[in-house]
Scaffold this motif. Sequence first.
Motif, PDB file in Angstrom:
ATOM      1  N   GLY A 189      -7.297  -0.393   2.256  1.00  0.00           N
ATOM      2  CA  GLY A 189      -8.415  -0.435   1.273  1.00  0.00           C
ATOM      3  C   GLY A 189      -8.066  -0.066   0.324  1.00  0.00           C
ATOM      4  O   GLY A 189      -7.136   0.834  -0.376  1.00  0.00           O
ATOM      5  N   THR A 190      -8.917  -1.016  -0.780  1.00  0.00           N
ATOM      6  CA  THR A 190      -8.691  -0.147  -2.139  1.00  0.00           C
ATOM      7  C   THR A 190      -9.995   0.173  -3.180  1.00  0.00           C
ATOM      8  O   THR A 190     -11.271  -0.336  -2.366  1.00  0.00           O
ATOM      9  N   ARG A 191     -10.788   1.158  -4.136  1.00  0.00           N
ATOM     10  CA  ARG A 191     -11.267   1.332  -4.404  1.00  0.00           C
ATOM     11  C   ARG A 191     -11.847   0.240  -5.487  1.00  0.00           C
ATOM     12  O   ARG A 191     -12.848  -0.221  -5.849  1.00  0.00           O
ATOM     13  N   GLY A 192     -10.184  -0.478  -6.210  1.00  0.00           N
ATOM     14  CA  GLY A 192     -11.047  -1.513  -7.060  1.00  0.00           C
ATOM     15  C   GLY A 192     -11.374  -0.662  -8.058  1.00  0.00           C
ATOM     16  O   GLY A 192     -11.983  -1.511  -9.000  1.00  0.00           O
ATOM     17  N   LEU A 193     -11.129   0.134  -9.097  1.00  0.00           N
ATOM     18  CA  LEU A 193     -10.796   0.721 -10.237  1.00  0.00           C
ATOM     19  C   LEU A 193     -10.686   0.040 -11.385  1.00  0.00           C
ATOM     20  O   LEU A 193      -9.298  -0.662 -10.877  1.00  0.00           O
ATOM     21  N   THR A 194     -11.796   0.124 -12.263  1.00  0.00           N
ATOM     22  CA  THR A 194     -11.005  -0.904 -13.282  1.00  0.00           C
ATOM     23  C   THR A 194     -10.948   0.166 -14.555  1.00  0.00           C
ATOM     24  O   THR A 194     -11.998   0.848 -14.377  1.00  0.00           O
ATOM     25  N   HIS A 236       1.445   2.610  -5.069  1.00  0.00           N
ATOM     26  CA  HIS A 236       2.061   2.624  -4.064  1.00  0.00           C
ATOM     27  C   HIS A 236       3.243   2.796  -3.519  1.00  0.00           C
ATOM     28  O   HIS A 236       3.939   2.619  -2.610  1.00  0.00           O
ATOM     29  N   ILE A 237       1.585   3.143  -1.956  1.00  0.00           N
ATOM     30  CA  ILE A 237       2.234   1.855  -1.156  1.00  0.00           C
ATOM     31  C   ILE A 237       2.973   1.179  -1.491  1.00  0.00           C
ATOM     32  O   ILE A 237       4.705   0.850  -0.285  1.00  0.00           O
ATOM     33  N   VAL A 238       2.534  -0.546  -1.848  1.00  0.00           N
ATOM     34  CA  VAL A 238       3.259  -1.312  -2.294  1.00  0.00           C
ATOM     35  C   VAL A 238       4.691  -1.699  -2.847  1.00  0.00           C
ATOM     36  O   VAL A 238       5.683  -2.059  -2.354  1.00  0.00           O
ATOM     37  N   VAL A 282      -0.298  16.537   4.095  1.00  0.00           N
ATOM     38  CA  VAL A 282       0.126  15.557   2.536  1.00  0.00           C
ATOM     39  C   VAL A 282       0.961  16.855   2.492  1.00  0.00           C
ATOM     40  O   VAL A 282       0.860  17.875   1.721  1.00  0.00           O
ATOM     41  N   SER A 283       2.300  16.448   1.527  1.00  0.00           N
ATOM     42  CA  SER A 283       2.961  18.029   1.444  1.00  0.00           C
ATOM     43  C   SER A 283       3.609  17.641   0.137  1.00  0.00           C
ATOM     44  O   SER A 283       3.637  18.061  -1.643  1.00  0.00           O
ATOM     45  N   THR A 284       3.344  15.862  -0.244  1.00  0.00           N
ATOM     46  CA  THR A 284       3.785  15.693  -2.192  1.00  0.00           C
ATOM     47  C   THR A 284       1.928  14.873  -2.376  1.00  0.00           C
ATOM     48  O   THR A 284       1.325  15.341  -3.316  1.00  0.00           O
ATOM     49  N   ASN A 285       2.074  13.341  -1.765  1.00  0.00           N
ATOM     50  CA  ASN A 285       0.744  13.064  -2.117  1.00  0.00           C
ATOM     51  C   ASN A 285       0.049  12.504  -1.375  1.00  0.00           C
ATOM     52  O   ASN A 285       1.240  11.758  -0.442  1.00  0.00           O
ATOM     53  N   ILE A 286      -1.111  11.511  -0.773  1.00  0.00           N
ATOM     54  CA  ILE A 286      -0.929  10.382   0.250  1.00  0.00           C
ATOM     55  C   ILE A 286      -0.088   9.377   0.319  1.00  0.00           C
ATOM     56  O   ILE A 286       0.045   8.451   1.462  1.00  0.00           O
ATOM     57  N   ALA A 287      -0.175   8.553  -0.451  1.00  0.00           N
ATOM     58  CA  ALA A 287       0.638   7.784  -0.560  1.00  0.00           C
ATOM     59  C   ALA A 287       1.890   8.562   0.358  1.00  0.00           C
ATOM     60  O   ALA A 287       2.814   7.196   0.709  1.00  0.00           O
ATOM     61  N   ALA A 288       2.613   8.888  -0.415  1.00  0.00           N
ATOM     62  CA  ALA A 288       4.028   8.958   0.172  1.00  0.00           C
ATOM     63  C   ALA A 288       4.006   9.357   1.593  1.00  0.00           C
ATOM     64  O   ALA A 288       5.113   8.721   2.144  1.00  0.00           O
ATOM     65  N   ALA A 289       2.780  10.384   1.516  1.00  0.00           N
ATOM     66  CA  ALA A 289       2.699  10.391   3.388  1.00  0.00           C
ATOM     67  C   ALA A 289       2.380   8.941   4.122  1.00  0.00           C
ATOM     68  O   ALA A 289       3.233   8.874   5.347  1.00  0.00           O
TER      69      ALA A 289
END
Length: 164
Positions: A124-129, A142-144, A101-108
């Motif tokens: 997967g997603t943690r589903g935080l609310t 971010h990926i979407v 990872v150079s910036t963030n996980i999603a970008a990688a």
Amino acid sequence: MNNGQTMLIAFDGSEEAARALEYAAKLLRPEVVEILTAWEPAALQAARAVSRTGMHQSTVGAESNAIEDDPAYAEAKELCRQGVAVAEGLGLAGRAHLVEVSTNIAAAIVESAHELDVDVIVTGTRGLTGLRAWWNSSTAEHIVRNSGVPVFVVPPEEEEEYTD
């Protein structure tokens, strides 16, 4: 999706990642699964943690520049192996990939999806609310928004409500 197409799964060893892989295997039935584990060097993790405390970052340094000596690399390598084992246990051909990872996980993950020329990204997603979601950035979101590739997002398993 069984026409020689490939999917990339962002695998971090969590229950959510294993669950996403299981659902993707059942519903998408890909021929090839690219198991991707993103990792950040331990020295950078420590520097980021120190910068949050207000201490001088110069007090944190890497003892060795060899990737093989980095405990974060060793952990990521093992997690990726576990992901391949999960995929193979589901009857899929899994190929391991580690990305620093150079910036963030999603970008990688997005960059790797383009480099590997995959047909779909699974996460997967943690589903935080609520307040927790407001303070935490969503890797899946971010990926979407940024991948330009179809994304299969598997929410966390719902906890059953028990009544007496």
